[in-house]
Design an enzyme around this catalytic site. Sequence first.
Site: not given
Ligand SMILES: [Zn+2]
Length: 449
Positions: A61, A82, A272, A64, A323, A238, A211, A121, A59, A235
Amino acid sequence: MSDAYWCELAWLGCERAEPGVVVEVEGARFAAVTAGVAAPPAGATRLAGLTLPGFANAHSHAFQRALRGRTHGGEGSFWTWREGMYALAARLDPELYRSLARATFAEMALAGITAVGEFHYLHHDAGGARYADANTMGEALITAAAEAGIRITLLDACYLQGGIGEQLNVVQRRFSDGDAGSWAERVEALAAAHPADDPVARVGAAIHSVRAVDPGAAARVARWAAERSCPLHAHVSEQPAENRACQAVYERSPTALLAEAGALEAAFTAVHATHVDERDIALLAAGSARCCLCPTTERDLADGIGPTRALVDAGVGLALGTDSHALIDMLEEARALELDERLASGVRGGHGAAELLRAATEEGHASIGWPEAGRIAPDACADLTTVAIDGVRLAGTTPEVALESVVFAGAACDVTQVLSGGHWIVRDGRHVEIDAAAELDRAIAALAA
Ligand SMILES: [Zn+2]
């Protein structure tokens, strides 16, 4: 063409390391593995230390990585973190993304990672419009992984709403295809370019979260993944707030919602699973799902500690991911499963070193659609990660305690040699092509400019 390696110690899946293991490689696969060979045969490359199968980072991204050091101090929560992530996401274009991901994947290679599940994404331009090639951003990640020498599963995420029943905010617009049908049409083109038996880059599906994806759209994504027998990630739970919002609107947990949407009919991994309950765990087990824990990120974001022992006891396989890249160190992720649980439960010894290594290798690879990788065995992908045990951190390690030493005290910087698909990508602690530190510096500075 065949190559041979003699491992001073190697982990072949048992509870102890084996001394003197000869590994023969034919192309991108292991051809033969022989234990109990006292000295290197003529022509074999000597690998000093403990040699493991390549790690799978299930996992990630990649973008980040640019947040490291910038979001960890002070107060705040997942939700304030976030905001920092969104500010960064708004600035990326395909070239910046490719260069940042290339350097990040090179850092992964240096940490012994030979395959990554990139949960992607950031699909569209900053205004939310498709690029001329709708998969430009995904292809930038696939190119970056190839340049770093690691395999990738691009887990293309459907992301349609800002929260349950909420509009997308201005940054989230670039995450959305508008509806699940448009998501499927775009991903179909990506999957056609990178088929399920591709030796280096494969495509899987992701539901960002309950979400960001409503139940009808989640069902569409799940069906797409199930029909193609490709991995499906989401996800899940979490944060307690996600559980509360899901319960309030749908009167069920995120796991139950995804199960009803058909997610468990695909090769599903819940990422998660920090706040899953007994019923959720039973559903995941019944669906032969896996969970991917990301302990260094979950720590950083004050998410909580997942019920890892209960998941394993129920038969749910565990994978690991870095992550948000607060750290890129699979040994730290692996030992955190056990050490965090000790803090939460007051009990030691829930997960042994071999079980933790399986999460970092075989289970992780299976989770992202590489069942042929993650073990040192004939026909498996020729991925080797060698950890030095003669440095100051691990000096004194004997064969009897090598697994425990490396898992509970080793670090990414102890990784010296990495073979990925039969090719060297790290020699003597250096990436063979990429100066990862310099490229990270440049890529992160360019984003700040
Ligand atoms: Zn993630």
